[in-house]
Design a protein around this motif. Sequence first.
Motif, PDB file in Angstrom:
ATOM      1  N   PRO A 137      -5.820 -20.987   2.948  1.00  0.00           N
ATOM      2  CA  PRO A 137      -4.753 -21.951   3.248  1.00  0.00           C
ATOM      3  C   PRO A 137      -3.411 -21.400   2.775  1.00  0.00           C
ATOM      4  N   PRO A 138      -2.319 -22.002   3.216  1.00  0.00           N
ATOM      5  CA  PRO A 138      -1.006 -21.537   2.775  1.00  0.00           C
ATOM      6  C   PRO A 138      -0.919 -21.496   1.253  1.00  0.00           C
ATOM      7  N   ALA A 139      -0.334 -20.417   0.742  1.00  0.00           N
ATOM      8  CA  ALA A 139      -0.183 -20.219  -0.694  1.00  0.00           C
ATOM      9  C   ALA A 139       1.123 -19.480  -0.941  1.00  0.00           C
ATOM     10  N   GLY A 140       1.607 -19.556  -2.164  1.00  0.00           N
ATOM     11  CA  GLY A 140       2.783 -18.798  -2.534  1.00  0.00           C
ATOM     12  C   GLY A 140       3.982 -19.072  -1.651  1.00  0.00           C
ATOM     13  N   LEU A 141       4.605 -18.028  -1.182  1.00  0.00           N
ATOM     14  CA  LEU A 141       5.811 -18.156  -0.373  1.00  0.00           C
ATOM     15  C   LEU A 141       5.532 -18.854   0.954  1.00  0.00           C
ATOM     16  N   ALA A 142       4.360 -18.647   1.527  1.00  0.00           N
ATOM     17  CA  ALA A 142       4.019 -19.326   2.784  1.00  0.00           C
ATOM     18  C   ALA A 142       3.918 -20.827   2.584  1.00  0.00           C
ATOM     19  N   LEU A 143       3.436 -21.259   1.446  1.00  0.00           N
ATOM     20  CA  LEU A 143       3.386 -22.683   1.159  1.00  0.00           C
ATOM     21  C   LEU A 143       4.797 -23.235   1.010  1.00  0.00           C
ATOM     22  N   ALA A 144       5.693 -22.448   0.425  1.00  0.00           N
ATOM     23  CA  ALA A 144       7.079 -22.871   0.220  1.00  0.00           C
ATOM     24  C   ALA A 144       7.879 -22.894   1.522  1.00  0.00           C
ATOM     25  N   LEU A 145       7.668 -21.908   2.393  1.00  0.00           N
ATOM     26  CA  LEU A 145       8.486 -21.780   3.606  1.00  0.00           C
ATOM     27  C   LEU A 145       7.802 -22.263   4.871  1.00  0.00           C
ATOM     28  N   GLY A 146       6.497 -22.386   4.849  1.00  0.00           N
ATOM     29  CA  GLY A 146       5.739 -22.696   6.053  1.00  0.00           C
ATOM     30  C   GLY A 146       5.109 -21.424   6.600  1.00  0.00           C
ATOM     31  N   THR A 147       4.172 -21.589   7.499  1.00  0.00           N
ATOM     32  CA  THR A 147       3.448 -20.438   8.046  1.00  0.00           C
ATOM     33  C   THR A 147       3.628 -20.322   9.547  1.00  0.00           C
ATOM     34  N   ARG A 148       3.330 -19.153  10.022  1.00  0.00           N
ATOM     35  CA  ARG A 148       3.249 -18.885  11.458  1.00  0.00           C
ATOM     36  C   ARG A 148       2.137 -17.868  11.646  1.00  0.00           C
ATOM     37  N   PRO A 149       1.539 -17.843  12.819  1.00  0.00           N
ATOM     38  CA  PRO A 149       0.431 -16.902  13.030  1.00  0.00           C
ATOM     39  C   PRO A 149       0.903 -15.451  13.042  1.00  0.00           C
ATOM     40  N   VAL A 150       0.029 -14.575  12.604  1.00  0.00           N
ATOM     41  CA  VAL A 150       0.248 -13.153  12.815  1.00  0.00           C
ATOM     42  C   VAL A 150      -0.163 -12.906  14.258  1.00  0.00           C
ATOM     43  N   ASP A 151       0.752 -12.340  15.032  1.00  0.00           N
ATOM     44  CA  ASP A 151       0.471 -12.102  16.449  1.00  0.00           C
ATOM     45  C   ASP A 151       0.936 -10.702  16.827  1.00  0.00           C
ATOM     46  N   GLY A 152       1.083 -10.430  18.072  1.00  0.00           N
ATOM     47  CA  GLY A 152       1.451  -9.098  18.543  1.00  0.00           C
ATOM     48  C   GLY A 152       2.782  -8.597  18.038  1.00  0.00           C
ATOM     49  N   ARG A 153       3.692  -9.496  17.638  1.00  0.00           N
ATOM     50  CA  ARG A 153       5.022  -9.082  17.167  1.00  0.00           C
ATOM     51  C   ARG A 153       5.068  -8.776  15.675  1.00  0.00           C
ATOM     52  N   ASN A 154       4.058  -9.220  14.923  1.00  0.00           N
ATOM     53  CA  ASN A 154       4.140  -9.079  13.470  1.00  0.00           C
ATOM     54  C   ASN A 154       2.785  -8.700  12.856  1.00  0.00           C
ATOM     55  N   THR A 155       2.126  -7.749  13.460  1.00  0.00           N
ATOM     56  CA  THR A 155       0.787  -7.382  13.001  1.00  0.00           C
ATOM     57  C   THR A 155       0.768  -6.456  11.786  1.00  0.00           C
ATOM     58  N   ASP A 156       1.886  -5.790  11.495  1.00  0.00           N
ATOM     59  CA  ASP A 156       1.877  -4.896  10.332  1.00  0.00           C
ATOM     60  C   ASP A 156       2.993  -5.288   9.357  1.00  0.00           C
ATOM     61  N   ALA A 157       2.891  -4.762   8.160  1.00  0.00           N
ATOM     62  CA  ALA A 157       3.846  -5.108   7.106  1.00  0.00           C
ATOM     63  C   ALA A 157       5.280  -4.774   7.501  1.00  0.00           C
ATOM     64  N   ARG A 158       5.471  -3.657   8.162  1.00  0.00           N
ATOM     65  CA  ARG A 158       6.826  -3.256   8.558  1.00  0.00           C
ATOM     66  C   ARG A 158       7.469  -4.307   9.465  1.00  0.00           C
ATOM     67  N   SER A 159       6.724  -4.848  10.391  1.00  0.00           N
ATOM     68  CA  SER A 159       7.292  -5.842  11.312  1.00  0.00           C
ATOM     69  C   SER A 159       7.473  -7.208  10.649  1.00  0.00           C
ATOM     70  N   ARG A 160       6.720  -7.488   9.582  1.00  0.00           N
ATOM     71  CA  ARG A 160       6.853  -8.772   8.890  1.00  0.00           C
ATOM     72  C   ARG A 160       7.939  -8.753   7.817  1.00  0.00           C
ATOM     73  N   LEU A 161       8.349  -7.577   7.372  1.00  0.00           N
ATOM     74  CA  LEU A 161       9.378  -7.484   6.344  1.00  0.00           C
ATOM     75  C   LEU A 161      10.653  -8.117   6.895  1.00  0.00           C
ATOM     76  N   THR A 162      11.097  -9.202   6.282  1.00  0.00           N
ATOM     77  CA  THR A 162      12.213  -9.958   6.854  1.00  0.00           C
ATOM     78  C   THR A 162      13.470  -9.806   6.024  1.00  0.00           C
ATOM     79  N   ARG A 163      14.580  -9.908   6.690  1.00  0.00           N
ATOM     80  CA  ARG A 163      15.883  -9.915   6.047  1.00  0.00           C
ATOM     81  C   ARG A 163      16.556 -11.218   6.462  1.00  0.00           C
ATOM     82  N   PRO A 164      17.211 -11.882   5.531  1.00  0.00           N
ATOM     83  CA  PRO A 164      17.888 -13.119   5.885  1.00  0.00           C
ATOM     84  C   PRO A 164      18.754 -12.952   7.132  1.00  0.00           C
ATOM     85  N   GLY A 165      18.655 -13.904   8.023  1.00  0.00           N
ATOM     86  CA  GLY A 165      19.435 -13.891   9.248  1.00  0.00           C
ATOM     87  C   GLY A 165      18.872 -13.012  10.350  1.00  0.00           C
TER      88      GLY A 165
END
Length: 160
Positions: free
Chosen positions: A129-157
């Motif tokens: 279940p959602p934990a940590g930062l995902a619990l704080a911000l909400g979750t979304r599925p890992v899909d074709g656009r964000n399957t690896d760590a590099r694509s999930r690394l986010t920058r504000p904005g």
Amino acid sequence: MAHYARTTSEPTEHDIVVFLIGMRINKPWRPDAWLPAFAAMPRMLAELSADPDSGLLGYRTLIGAGGPLVVQYWRDRESLFSYAVDASGEHRPAWAAFNRRARRVPGAVGIWHETFAVGEFETCYGDMPPAGLALALGTRPVDGRNTDARSRLTRPGAAA
């Protein structure tokens, strides 16, 4: 037992502030010196959680060999700093009481904190279940656009 999909946290348009706060009980035979500090944290977390405008996005409480630790996720630095100095909240009186006890029983309990302003972060959760930062911000599925760590690394904005 529930099966959870592979998820990541929602992106955010601003820095996240991660605040770690912990305590170490140095004199377990002196609960009069450390128990009030231990008991104050749940009251502060309840106060913050009840106020969506406080800036606290979520938290995790952990107990380890070094003592209790709370990992807090904040919307911004100013919210954290404002709570720390708010004389009408739970923190200031608890901090003053801690300092009075620390002078009476030196070395009975140690406290520490670390603050991190995080401009980029990456999260991945599998079969839980959602934990940590995902619990704080909400979750979304890992899909074709964000399957690896590099694509999930986010920058504000940044675009999701």
